[in-house]
Design a protein around this motif. Sequence first.
Motif, PDB file in Angstrom:
ATOM      1  N   ASN A  21      57.765  91.014  24.341  1.00  0.00           N
ATOM      2  CA  ASN A  21      58.096  91.248  22.933  1.00  0.00           C
ATOM      3  C   ASN A  21      58.292  92.730  22.655  1.00  0.00           C
ATOM      4  O   ASN A  21      57.807  93.592  23.394  1.00  0.00           O
ATOM      5  N   VAL A  23      57.101  94.609  20.433  1.00  0.00           N
ATOM      6  CA  VAL A  23      55.911  95.366  20.012  1.00  0.00           C
ATOM      7  C   VAL A  23      55.299  96.087  21.216  1.00  0.00           C
ATOM      8  O   VAL A  23      54.893  97.241  21.131  1.00  0.00           O
ATOM      9  N   VAL A  24      55.240  95.404  22.338  1.00  0.00           N
ATOM     10  CA  VAL A  24      54.430  95.882  23.461  1.00  0.00           C
ATOM     11  C   VAL A  24      55.232  96.332  24.681  1.00  0.00           C
ATOM     12  O   VAL A  24      54.639  96.693  25.696  1.00  0.00           O
ATOM     13  N   GLY A  63      55.931  86.551  22.298  1.00  0.00           N
ATOM     14  CA  GLY A  63      55.390  87.197  21.086  1.00  0.00           C
ATOM     15  C   GLY A  63      56.306  87.381  19.888  1.00  0.00           C
ATOM     16  O   GLY A  63      55.904  87.090  18.770  1.00  0.00           O
ATOM     17  N   THR A  64      57.516  87.899  20.089  1.00  0.00           N
ATOM     18  CA  THR A  64      58.394  88.077  18.915  1.00  0.00           C
ATOM     19  C   THR A  64      59.433  86.962  18.834  1.00  0.00           C
ATOM     20  O   THR A  64      60.384  87.037  18.052  1.00  0.00           O
ATOM     21  N   VAL A 134      49.315  86.170  15.994  1.00  0.00           N
ATOM     22  CA  VAL A 134      49.062  86.406  17.415  1.00  0.00           C
ATOM     23  C   VAL A 134      47.581  86.615  17.719  1.00  0.00           C
ATOM     24  O   VAL A 134      47.194  86.778  18.876  1.00  0.00           O
ATOM     25  N   THR A 187      47.047  96.638  19.416  1.00  0.00           N
ATOM     26  CA  THR A 187      48.016  95.568  19.641  1.00  0.00           C
ATOM     27  C   THR A 187      48.464  95.571  21.101  1.00  0.00           C
ATOM     28  O   THR A 187      48.578  96.626  21.730  1.00  0.00           O
ATOM     29  N   CYS A 191      48.849  91.251  25.886  1.00  0.00           N
ATOM     30  CA  CYS A 191      50.212  91.234  26.452  1.00  0.00           C
ATOM     31  C   CYS A 191      50.261  92.067  27.732  1.00  0.00           C
ATOM     32  O   CYS A 191      50.875  91.666  28.728  1.00  0.00           O
TER      33      CYS A 191
HETATM   34  C1  LIG Z   1      51.810  92.001  16.596  1.00  0.00           C
HETATM   35  C2  LIG Z   1      52.721  91.125  17.373  1.00  0.00           C
HETATM   36  N1  LIG Z   1      53.619  90.308  16.734  1.00  0.00           N
HETATM   37  C3  LIG Z   1      54.354  89.605  17.582  1.00  0.00           C
HETATM   38  S1  LIG Z   1      53.990  89.911  19.208  1.00  0.00           S
HETATM   39  C4  LIG Z   1      52.799  91.039  18.777  1.00  0.00           C
HETATM   40  C5  LIG Z   1      52.025  91.802  19.790  1.00  0.00           C
HETATM   41  C6  LIG Z   1      50.691  91.234  20.046  1.00  0.00           C
HETATM   42  O1  LIG Z   1      50.740  89.952  20.596  1.00  0.00           O
END
Ligand SMILES: Cc1ncsc1CCO
Length: 264
Positions: A21, A23-24, A63-64, A134, A187, A191
């Motif tokens: 995703n 984010v990570v 995740g996203t 999440v 966060t 992941c």
């Molecule tokens: C905050 C977040 N939203 C979707 S993926 C993610 C990262 C943590 O799983």
Amino acid sequence: MQFKYLNLIRERNPLVHCITNIVVANYSANGLLALGASPLMSANLDEVAEIQHFSQGLLLNIGTFTNVEAKLLAGKAANKNSVPVVLDPAGCGATQCRKNATETLLNELDIAVLRGNAGELASIAKVDWQVKGVDSGAGNGDIVDIAKKVAKQYQTIVALSGATDIITDGERVAKIHNGTALFPRITGSGCLLGAVCAAFVGVAEEADYFQAVVEACTVYAIAGELAAKPLTETQTGSFSIALLDQLAEISEEKAQQLARVTYE
Ligand SMILES: Cc1ncsc1CCO
Ligand SMILES: Nc1ncnc2c1ncn2[C@@H]1O[C@H](COP(=O)(O)OP(=O)(O)OP(=O)(O)O)[C@@H](O)[C@H]1O
Ligand SMILES: [Mg+2]
């Protein structure tokens, strides 16, 4: 507990392809580099299958909720080329379409490791749980039973993370008591753990994946413990950087010294 895969990662520098995703992505790439692996982040339909000809591990993280088609395509190519696939069903219980997509990935692909938190595994097991996006949420189900049920159903190794991590192949169960309360305050710590699992199984024989995942989760939890040592509970930003430093610093000897793992 005998550690053997951390040094192998540093020797072999396995390429870990991540379809993860937004984010990570950056943090996961840095975490893999720190550990001694070689990250490649791509979700392009034109190349994700080809990458499985030279990658040692594949991470699929929903995740996203993007690139589902690329995940299926990459996963099938990975299965064909004996590249182990780690699935992180991040946030899979949040919406019906995530539940459906997660089931599709689990049914269509041979998943070597399924890594998620209690809420995500409960959703896959169809056990009632108060999921919260999440985050793992809260529920009354027995998390060892949930992990074992899912491991058996999909013939995979489940790594259920939380204050105590539970690793199971449906029969054997390991509990990892290491970690720090700072983990869920940044966060992507779960992941990145999924990506780390892909690096560990990427240097292991299939028959030893259970041990490799126990080792991955233990090394990771101890790295977090060491990172948190000089920090207060509000130093979340410093923790995210210190965790990368500790992933680079940690040795098999140190992990052996600090491991708190029990087997059922
Ligand atoms: C905050 C977040 N939203 C979707 S993926 C993610 C990262 C943590 O799983
Ligand atoms: N309360 C806690 N105490 C100690 N360690 C914890 C705690 N909660 C989580 N951890 C550790 O944090 C790491 C990440 O697990 P966590 O369950 O938070 O993942 P996650 O919910 O999937 O995270 P994310 O989706 O944000 O990436 C694991 O190594 C786990 O052992
Ligand atoms: Mg997660």
